[in-house]
Design a protein around this motif. Structure first.
Motif, PDB file in Angstrom:
ATOM      1  N   GLY A 452      67.653  33.060  72.631  1.00  0.00           N
ATOM      2  CA  GLY A 452      68.385  33.868  73.594  1.00  0.00           C
ATOM      3  C   GLY A 452      69.839  33.464  73.759  1.00  0.00           C
ATOM      4  O   GLY A 452      70.599  34.158  74.446  1.00  0.00           O
ATOM      5  N   SER A 456      68.032  34.751  68.276  1.00  0.00           N
ATOM      6  CA  SER A 456      67.144  35.659  69.007  1.00  0.00           C
ATOM      7  C   SER A 456      65.755  35.054  69.071  1.00  0.00           C
ATOM      8  O   SER A 456      65.466  34.031  68.429  1.00  0.00           O
ATOM      9  N   TYR A 457      64.874  35.676  69.818  1.00  0.00           N
ATOM     10  CA  TYR A 457      63.506  35.170  69.923  1.00  0.00           C
ATOM     11  C   TYR A 457      62.736  35.345  68.612  1.00  0.00           C
ATOM     12  O   TYR A 457      61.661  34.781  68.445  1.00  0.00           O
ATOM     13  N   ALA A 468      70.979  36.572  75.878  1.00  0.00           N
ATOM     14  CA  ALA A 468      69.841  37.487  75.967  1.00  0.00           C
ATOM     15  C   ALA A 468      68.580  36.652  76.156  1.00  0.00           C
ATOM     16  O   ALA A 468      67.661  36.681  75.337  1.00  0.00           O
ATOM     17  N   SER A 471      63.340  38.534  77.193  1.00  0.00           N
ATOM     18  CA  SER A 471      62.788  39.292  76.072  1.00  0.00           C
ATOM     19  C   SER A 471      61.434  39.855  76.468  1.00  0.00           C
ATOM     20  O   SER A 471      60.904  39.545  77.546  1.00  0.00           O
ATOM     21  N   GLU A 472      60.861  40.663  75.610  1.00  0.00           N
ATOM     22  CA  GLU A 472      59.552  41.252  75.892  1.00  0.00           C
ATOM     23  C   GLU A 472      58.482  40.179  76.022  1.00  0.00           C
ATOM     24  O   GLU A 472      57.538  40.316  76.795  1.00  0.00           O
ATOM     25  N   SER A 475      58.593  38.895  79.589  1.00  0.00           N
ATOM     26  CA  SER A 475      58.827  39.907  80.627  1.00  0.00           C
ATOM     27  C   SER A 475      57.793  39.838  81.752  1.00  0.00           C
ATOM     28  O   SER A 475      58.064  40.269  82.877  1.00  0.00           O
ATOM     29  N   CYS A 520      56.329  33.483  73.490  1.00  0.00           N
ATOM     30  CA  CYS A 520      57.565  33.676  72.720  1.00  0.00           C
ATOM     31  C   CYS A 520      57.537  32.895  71.408  1.00  0.00           C
ATOM     32  O   CYS A 520      58.174  33.299  70.430  1.00  0.00           O
TER      33      CYS A 520
END
Length: 707
Positions: A452, A456-457, A468, A471-472, A475, A520
């Motif tokens: 993030g 990215s994840y 970021a 993330s999903e 969430s 994650c």
């Protein structure tokens, strides 16, 4: 009455006969008999005391440098603010340096140095004082809320944030209202400033004292010895800083079993205050010997065949002055200040001195900024702990520098370098060191892989400063984005917190806590192993460890080359000005370096480093704290690039200085540089030289022209 008259007549006749008798005695004393004089003992005692004071001042200065990161984290400061605190030493120096250099030479110099050492000790104790009336260190972590909720060691990081977050915020606000330590760092600033005031007289008065009473050909060796012993201070300082950084800040007052961070963590704060207490005691001890040293010593005479006659002439002149001269009238302040202004104008109008100072100014800006943030660079670039960074600096970087300084002084003495030779040697060595340091650009490491923030994840790189963290995969957990409590996933990626890693279970407690079922980590495109995570950031790669070895080797070689020309470069300044202005020239040089390099360099270096921060910490009050994660690539280019840009143009000015020096001295019959004095004085007739060389009434410039 008769007795009184006779006694008075006898005393008068004795007074008339006294000069002749004294002169006979002095002539007998100056017979060429070899015997040791007490001045040598006094000079050696002063040299030993001055060496220990150099050790104490460099030790306390290095303790501050090695504690910069600890102070930044403990008080939640930015790099620019902690750079200003570090520069407060120079501010204190700036307040008194010019007057100490000019007026201090007219006072009892050893006692002035003693008072300075005592002031340094008080400053060191004041710097350590905030620790003793501050509360315990509270680092940001989610485990505090777990303990406040009376949860077991097996917790769900997601539900923890959902259920306890509001309670934790209320506790933080109440702690914030009771917290009186928001500006306690001001005590550190004031203590550092006081230490700067105390350090002021040591160099200008100490060096000028040696230069006045030591044999002139021995001065370079003495200066080299001073700087070499002075280098032991930074070495011991960084080693002591390493030891203190390994100890927890509240060691002895808290249960270390409940501490969930390690020295490798960016939230770790070591026992920074302990080093300042030790430095204060050392400075206090350094003050004692100077209290028993004399105001002046007899300067040793050069061995030559006509020493007896010259010494006799000198004593005739001095005895005549003692017997006939009346007490000098006290000078008015207006006359003294006018004298000071005239001397200052002479120094600043000297083109060689001014050019040398401009060159040194750029070099010092680069050097001070580089040294201040060197431990932090090693931490962020190569993943080293603060303790290990300080240890390696003290063990690998400083000994070669001390050796280089000492060998530089010996080379000057052996090859009897003139000012032109010394200039070529000093700037050549400096340029070789500069070329070597440019290799640092090629031995840097990549960024930490932080989900993030840098990747990215899914493990792919993301643009600079594009946060970021949500993330999903996380969430379902209402995580806080401000808390920095990193965990290292089994996939080699660091997550900002266990909650943001999507972990739903944990086992163990304290440093041994392991989180499981991290969604994650499971979502990572290239990972098929366990979905577990441990506390702390993931370590750097093996390739980075190899690059760190290259970095260390480059540092050792470049540091040795730079230091080899250090002693010649330092003594060049003495020979650019008239002998009677040496103390003022050294003091003014130090003043300019402090004011235009020592104060601003840590601030603007720190401000630019702050720009590379990717993740800021947060205090218990919700304010921005110290930076937790930097962009390694941006940090490298800012830190090394700024240092190189400042240092590069200085060599163009060095070429100009060499041209001026060569033009000024190449056609003159000059003494080697270590013999000192003005080398631009016209030659006198040989028959006048023998008398003038040792005559006290003749100036140093006249004496110099006789050789």
């Amino acid at each position: 009455m008769t007795v009184e008259t006779e006694s008075s007549n006898v005393s008068d006749s004795n007074q008339e006969a006294e000069p002749a008798q004294l002169l006979d005695d002095e002539a007998n004393k100056n017979l060429p008999v070899k015997k040791k004089t007490s001045c040598c003992t006094g000079l050696k005692a002063f040299l030993a005391a001055l060496s220990f004071s150099y050790l104490s001042k460099t030790l306390s200065g290095t303790i501050m440098k090695s504690s910069i990161t600890q102070i930044e984290r403990r008080f939640g400061l930015t790099s620019s603010t902690v750079g200003f605190i570090d520069g407060s030493f120079e501010i204190g120096n700036l307040l008194v340096i010019a007057f100490v250099s000019y007026f201090g030479a007219k006072l009892h110099r050893p006692k002035v140095i003693a008072f300075g050492c005592f002031t340094m000790a008080v400053g060191s104790f004041l710097t350590a004082m905030p620790h003793f009336f501050m509360g315990y260190y509270k680092y940001e972590t989610t485990s505090h809320s777990a303990s406040s909720a009376n949860l077991t060691s097996s917790i769900n990081p997601c539900s923890l944030h959902q259920d306890v977050n509001e309670t934790f915020l209320q506790v933080s606000r109440s702690d914030c209202e009771k917290e009186p330590t928001s500006y306690t760092w001001i005590y550190i600033l004031l203590g550092n400033m006081l230490r700067g005031i105390g350090e002021t007289p040591i160099t200008p008065l100490g060096i000028s004292y040696l230069d006045d009473f030591a044999k002139e050909e021995n001065v370079p060796v003495y200066v080299a010895c001073l700087h070499t012993i002075g280098m032991l201070g930074p070495m011991f300082g960084f080693l002591l800083g390493s030891l203190c950084a390994r100890l927890y800040v509240d060691v002895g007052f808290v249960d270390l079993g409940n501490i969930t961070i390690t020295p490798q963590d960016s939230r770790w704060v070591g026992a920074w205050w302990l080093g300042f207490l030790i430095a204060g005691v050392t400075s206090l001890l350094a003050a004692i010997p100077f209290c028993f040293l004399p105001k002046s010593l007899k300067k040793p005479k050069e061995a030559n065949n006509d020493q007896t006659s010259y010494g006799l002439l000198e004593n005739i002149g001095s005895m005549g002055k003692k017997l006939t001269a009346a007490k000098p009238k006290p000078r008015k302040w207006s006359v003294i200040l006018k004298d000071f202004y005239t001397s200052l104008k002479k120094v600043l109008s000297n083109r060689m001195y001014f050019t040398f100072m401009c060159c040194s100014l750029l070099q010092f800006n680069s050097f001070i900024g580089f040294l201040t943030y060197k431990p932090k660079y090693m931490e962020q670039q190569y993943g080293q702990s603060t303790s290990k960074s300080n240890f390696l600096i003290g063990l690998t970087s400083l000994p070669p520098v001390g050796l280089g300084i000492f060998l530089g002084g010996l080379l000057m003495k052996k090859y009897k370098m003139g000012i032109i030779g010394a200039t070529k040697f000093a700037f050549s060595m400096s340029f070789v060191a500069y070329a070597l340091t440019l290799l640092h650009f090629f031995v840097g490491c990549e960024n930490h892989m932080v989900a993030g923030i840098t990747v990215s994840y899914q493990g792919k790189p993301i643009p600079y400063h594009e946060n970021a963290v949500f993330s999903e995969c996380n969430s379902d957990c209402k995580c806080s984005s401000n808390v920095w409590d990193p965990v290292c996933g089994d996939n080699g990626v660091t997550y900002v917190s266990a909650c943001l890693a999507g972990c739903t279970a944990s086992v163990g407690q304290g440093k041994n806590t392991v989180f499981h079922n991290c969604s994650c980590i499971e979502a990572s495109s290239s990972w098929t192993g366990n979905n577990s995570a441990t506390l702390g950031q993931c370590p750097k790669s093996e390739d980075c460890s190899m690059k760190f070895i290259y970095y260390t080797v480059i540092q050792v070689i470049s540091g040795f080359c730079y230091a080899l020309g250090g002693t010649p470069a330092y003594l060049i300044m003495f020979r650019c000005v008239q002998p009677e202005l040496k103390s003022l020239a050294v003091g003014l040089y130090t003043l300019i370096m402090r004011m235009l390099a020592g104060i601003p360099a840590p601030v603007y270096f720190g401000a630019l480093i702050d720009k590379t921060c990717l993740k800021w910490g947060s205090t218990s009050c919700g304010h921005q704290g110290a930076c937790r994660l930097y962009d390694s690539s941006a940090y490298r280019y800012v830190y090394l690039g700024l240092s190189a840009v400042l240092r590069g143009p200085s060599y163009l000015i060095a070429v100009l200085f060499y041209i001026l020096t060569k033009k000024h001295f190449q056609n003159k019959d000059c003494r080697p540089i270590e013999n000192g004095g003005r080398e631009d004085a016209p030659m006198n007739k040989e028959d006048n030289c023998k008398i003038k060389e040792h005559l006290p009434g003749s100036s140093d410039a006249e004496n110099e022209s006789c050789i």
